[in-house]
Write a protein that holds these residues in place. Structure first.
Motif, PDB file in Angstrom:
ATOM      1  N   SER A 201      27.772  72.316  56.871  1.00  0.00           N
ATOM      2  CA  SER A 201      26.936  71.298  56.215  1.00  0.00           C
ATOM      3  C   SER A 201      27.452  70.907  54.823  1.00  0.00           C
ATOM      4  CB  SER A 201      25.490  71.770  56.126  1.00  0.00           C
ATOM      5  OG  SER A 201      25.409  72.970  55.383  1.00  0.00           O
ATOM      6  N   ASP A 202      28.144  71.823  54.148  1.00  0.00           N
ATOM      7  CA  ASP A 202      28.648  71.504  52.807  1.00  0.00           C
ATOM      8  C   ASP A 202      30.147  71.175  52.807  1.00  0.00           C
ATOM      9  OD1 ASP A 202      29.520  74.045  53.436  1.00  0.00           O
ATOM     10  OD2 ASP A 202      29.069  74.897  51.467  1.00  0.00           O
ATOM     11  N   GLU A 203      30.747  71.051  53.980  1.00  0.00           N
ATOM     12  CA  GLU A 203      32.181  70.765  54.082  1.00  0.00           C
ATOM     13  C   GLU A 203      32.425  69.290  53.762  1.00  0.00           C
ATOM     14  OE1 GLU A 203      35.787  71.700  57.244  1.00  0.00           O
ATOM     15  OE2 GLU A 203      33.729  72.201  57.772  1.00  0.00           O
ATOM     16  N   THR A 204      33.447  69.037  52.978  1.00  0.00           N
ATOM     17  CA  THR A 204      33.778  67.678  52.563  1.00  0.00           C
ATOM     18  C   THR A 204      35.113  67.262  53.154  1.00  0.00           C
ATOM     19  OG1 THR A 204      32.585  68.002  50.483  1.00  0.00           O
ATOM     20  CG2 THR A 204      34.166  66.190  50.558  1.00  0.00           C
ATOM     21  N   PHE A 205      35.184  66.000  53.537  1.00  0.00           N
ATOM     22  CA  PHE A 205      36.413  65.411  54.073  1.00  0.00           C
ATOM     23  C   PHE A 205      36.813  64.261  53.168  1.00  0.00           C
ATOM     24  CE2 PHE A 205      34.223  67.609  57.385  1.00  0.00           C
ATOM     25  CZ  PHE A 205      35.226  68.267  58.067  1.00  0.00           C
ATOM     26  N   TYR A 206      38.106  63.969  53.143  1.00  0.00           N
ATOM     27  CA  TYR A 206      38.610  62.983  52.194  1.00  0.00           C
ATOM     28  C   TYR A 206      39.198  61.768  52.904  1.00  0.00           C
ATOM     29  CZ  TYR A 206      37.794  66.668  48.872  1.00  0.00           C
ATOM     30  OH  TYR A 206      37.186  67.625  48.112  1.00  0.00           O
ATOM     31  N   VAL A 207      39.036  60.626  52.234  1.00  0.00           N
ATOM     32  CA  VAL A 207      39.580  59.362  52.737  1.00  0.00           C
ATOM     33  C   VAL A 207      41.068  59.556  53.030  1.00  0.00           C
ATOM     34  CG1 VAL A 207      40.094  56.956  52.148  1.00  0.00           C
ATOM     35  CG2 VAL A 207      37.885  57.976  51.487  1.00  0.00           C
ATOM     36  N   GLY A 208      41.481  59.094  54.192  1.00  0.00           N
ATOM     37  CA  GLY A 208      42.873  59.227  54.616  1.00  0.00           C
ATOM     38  C   GLY A 208      43.115  60.412  55.535  1.00  0.00           C
ATOM     39  N   ASP A 209      42.216  61.379  55.531  1.00  0.00           N
ATOM     40  CA  ASP A 209      42.345  62.541  56.411  1.00  0.00           C
ATOM     41  C   ASP A 209      41.842  62.194  57.820  1.00  0.00           C
ATOM     42  OD1 ASP A 209      43.335  64.018  54.309  1.00  0.00           O
ATOM     43  OD2 ASP A 209      41.460  65.126  53.946  1.00  0.00           O
TER      44      ASP A 209
ATOM     45  N   GLU B 173      38.955  59.256  61.912  1.00  0.00           N
ATOM     46  CA  GLU B 173      39.714  58.803  60.734  1.00  0.00           C
ATOM     47  C   GLU B 173      38.714  58.505  59.626  1.00  0.00           C
ATOM     48  OE1 GLU B 173      43.046  58.496  60.389  1.00  0.00           O
ATOM     49  OE2 GLU B 173      43.426  59.128  62.457  1.00  0.00           O
ATOM     50  N   PHE B 174      38.937  59.120  58.456  1.00  0.00           N
ATOM     51  CA  PHE B 174      38.042  58.921  57.323  1.00  0.00           C
ATOM     52  C   PHE B 174      38.580  57.779  56.477  1.00  0.00           C
ATOM     53  CE2 PHE B 174      37.872  63.488  58.456  1.00  0.00           C
ATOM     54  CZ  PHE B 174      36.593  63.484  58.976  1.00  0.00           C
ATOM     55  N   LYS B 175      37.728  56.729  56.239  1.00  0.00           N
ATOM     56  CA  LYS B 175      38.199  55.481  55.629  1.00  0.00           C
ATOM     57  C   LYS B 175      37.676  55.227  54.220  1.00  0.00           C
ATOM     58  CE  LYS B 175      38.621  53.220  60.104  1.00  0.00           C
ATOM     59  NZ  LYS B 175      38.154  52.092  60.915  1.00  0.00           N
ATOM     60  N   LYS B 176      36.416  55.582  53.960  1.00  0.00           N
ATOM     61  CA  LYS B 176      35.862  55.378  52.616  1.00  0.00           C
ATOM     62  C   LYS B 176      34.735  56.367  52.381  1.00  0.00           C
ATOM     63  CE  LYS B 176      32.174  52.066  53.129  1.00  0.00           C
ATOM     64  NZ  LYS B 176      31.503  50.953  52.592  1.00  0.00           N
ATOM     65  N   SER B 177      34.370  56.529  51.131  1.00  0.00           N
ATOM     66  CA  SER B 177      33.295  57.463  50.765  1.00  0.00           C
ATOM     67  C   SER B 177      32.002  57.109  51.466  1.00  0.00           C
ATOM     68  CB  SER B 177      33.052  57.438  49.256  1.00  0.00           C
ATOM     69  OG  SER B 177      34.154  57.982  48.589  1.00  0.00           O
ATOM     70  N   GLY B 178      31.290  58.148  51.868  1.00  0.00           N
ATOM     71  CA  GLY B 178      30.003  57.928  52.515  1.00  0.00           C
ATOM     72  C   GLY B 178      29.702  59.045  53.502  1.00  0.00           C
ATOM     73  N   THR B 179      28.766  58.792  54.355  1.00  0.00           N
ATOM     74  CA  THR B 179      28.375  59.733  55.394  1.00  0.00           C
ATOM     75  C   THR B 179      28.488  59.016  56.734  1.00  0.00           C
ATOM     76  OG1 THR B 179      26.822  60.819  53.894  1.00  0.00           O
ATOM     77  CG2 THR B 179      26.519  61.208  56.237  1.00  0.00           C
ATOM     78  N   ALA B 180      29.083  59.685  57.674  1.00  0.00           N
ATOM     79  CA  ALA B 180      29.209  59.092  59.006  1.00  0.00           C
ATOM     80  C   ALA B 180      28.831  60.133  60.051  1.00  0.00           C
ATOM     81  CB  ALA B 180      30.622  58.583  59.234  1.00  0.00           C
ATOM     82  N   LYS B 181      28.029  59.708  60.989  1.00  0.00           N
ATOM     83  CA  LYS B 181      27.680  60.564  62.134  1.00  0.00           C
ATOM     84  C   LYS B 181      28.597  60.194  63.290  1.00  0.00           C
ATOM     85  CE  LYS B 181      22.881  61.133  60.854  1.00  0.00           C
ATOM     86  NZ  LYS B 181      21.487  60.883  61.171  1.00  0.00           N
ATOM     87  N   MET B 182      29.144  61.206  63.937  1.00  0.00           N
ATOM     88  CA  MET B 182      30.002  61.004  65.103  1.00  0.00           C
ATOM     89  C   MET B 182      29.259  61.527  66.323  1.00  0.00           C
ATOM     90  SD  MET B 182      32.598  59.562  63.850  1.00  0.00           S
ATOM     91  CE  MET B 182      32.912  59.206  62.130  1.00  0.00           C
TER      92      MET B 182
ATOM     93  N   LYS C  31      23.939  63.467  74.767  1.00  0.00           N
ATOM     94  CA  LYS C  31      24.790  63.289  73.592  1.00  0.00           C
ATOM     95  C   LYS C  31      24.620  64.445  72.623  1.00  0.00           C
ATOM     96  CE  LYS C  31      21.573  60.364  71.034  1.00  0.00           C
ATOM     97  NZ  LYS C  31      21.359  59.056  70.429  1.00  0.00           N
ATOM     98  N   ASP C  32      25.622  64.591  71.781  1.00  0.00           N
ATOM     99  CA  ASP C  32      25.571  65.527  70.666  1.00  0.00           C
ATOM    100  C   ASP C  32      26.147  64.779  69.475  1.00  0.00           C
ATOM    101  OD1 ASP C  32      25.100  67.851  69.243  1.00  0.00           O
ATOM    102  OD2 ASP C  32      26.886  68.893  69.961  1.00  0.00           O
ATOM    103  N   LEU C  33      25.821  65.220  68.292  1.00  0.00           N
ATOM    104  CA  LEU C  33      26.341  64.548  67.108  1.00  0.00           C
ATOM    105  C   LEU C  33      26.670  65.551  66.028  1.00  0.00           C
ATOM    106  CD1 LEU C  33      24.217  64.096  64.425  1.00  0.00           C
ATOM    107  CD2 LEU C  33      22.944  63.023  66.260  1.00  0.00           C
ATOM    108  N   THR C  34      27.498  65.102  65.118  1.00  0.00           N
ATOM    109  CA  THR C  34      27.825  65.879  63.923  1.00  0.00           C
ATOM    110  C   THR C  34      27.985  64.903  62.767  1.00  0.00           C
ATOM    111  OG1 THR C  34      29.222  67.624  63.008  1.00  0.00           O
ATOM    112  CG2 THR C  34      30.330  65.906  64.292  1.00  0.00           C
ATOM    113  N   THR C  35      27.750  65.387  61.556  1.00  0.00           N
ATOM    114  CA  THR C  35      27.792  64.524  60.375  1.00  0.00           C
ATOM    115  C   THR C  35      28.958  64.927  59.479  1.00  0.00           C
ATOM    116  OG1 THR C  35      25.391  64.292  60.461  1.00  0.00           O
ATOM    117  CG2 THR C  35      26.458  63.722  58.380  1.00  0.00           C
ATOM    118  N   PHE C  36      29.652  63.911  58.959  1.00  0.00           N
ATOM    119  CA  PHE C  36      30.771  64.123  58.036  1.00  0.00           C
ATOM    120  C   PHE C  36      30.424  63.512  56.685  1.00  0.00           C
ATOM    121  CE2 PHE C  36      32.768  64.308  62.186  1.00  0.00           C
ATOM    122  CZ  PHE C  36      33.641  65.371  62.055  1.00  0.00           C
ATOM    123  N   ILE C  37      30.684  64.289  55.627  1.00  0.00           N
ATOM    124  CA  ILE C  37      30.559  63.797  54.256  1.00  0.00           C
ATOM    125  C   ILE C  37      31.971  63.448  53.811  1.00  0.00           C
ATOM    126  CG2 ILE C  37      29.905  64.361  51.884  1.00  0.00           C
ATOM    127  CD1 ILE C  37      27.973  66.477  53.180  1.00  0.00           C
TER     128      ILE C  37
END
Length: 189
Positions: free
Chosen positions: A114-122, A159-168, A176-182
């Motif tokens: 839940s506290d894991e962060t991903f960066y644009v371009g990764d 693919e992470f494109k810009k700052s924000g939160t995205a649910k996959m 369905k199942d989902l996960t959230t990326f910060i």
């Protein structure tokens, strides 16, 4: 479908052969991957006629030498044909439905903390697990709640494109199942 008399008759002659056709399956609902077994009881038992040929569309089922039929593809009406080997006019046909095995669950198995962060371009590869293991259709549809922040392709690559939160989302059938990326911008120093 546990048992049915298979009466092979020749219209042009008074000869009648009775067979009691038995599937060892009690349930008459058949699914892709199921194997059923059959046997015959000849009536009268001392009949000299005991040759039966069994046929079906081989793209939907296979017939084994061990008196088995294995369903390999779904069919709303699979025809099984039983023919006397000495007289092709003696014939009996059964039509049965073979259903696909549908998924009962889907899980994304590598969800980020839940506290894991991903960066644009990764990027990140989603992994999934579906049950049961013998599901007929295994295509999983991936989607994103916000393609501008993070997109996902048909193989689950995010693919992470810009700052924000995205649910996959990972979907199969109606499940369905989902996960959230910060997602954050990389800080260049």
């Amino acid at each position: 479908f546990a048992g049915e008399y298979l009466m092979l008759t020749d219209i042009e002659s008074p000869i009648l052969y009775n067979l009691y056709f038995v599937f060892t399956e009690i349930d008459s609902t058949f699914y892709v991957g199921d194997t059923i077994y059959y046997n015959f009881t000849y009536i009268p038992q001392d009949t000299s006629f005991k040759g039966i040929n069994i046929d079906c569309d081989s793209s939907f089922a296979t017939i084994g030498a061990d008196n088995s039929i294995t369903f390999i593809k779904e069919s709303p009406s699979l025809e099984l044909t039983f023919t006397a080997s000495k007289n092709s006019k003696l014939i009996k046909k059964f039509s049965i439905a073979v259903y696909p095995v549908l998924a009962t669950s889907i899980k994304i198995t590598n969800k980020p903390f839940s506290d894991e962060t991903f960066y644009v371009g990764d990027s990140y590869k989603l992994k999934t697990h579906i049950e049961p293991s013998n599901v007929t259709y295994t295509t999983i549809a991936f989607s994103s709640s916000d393609d501008t922040s993070g997109s996902v392709d048909s193989d689950g690559r995010v693919e992470f494109k810009k700052s924000g939160t995205a649910k996959m989302y990972a979907k199969i059938n109606w499940l369905k199942d989902l996960t959230t990326f910060i997602i954050k911008e990389k800080i260049v120093q």
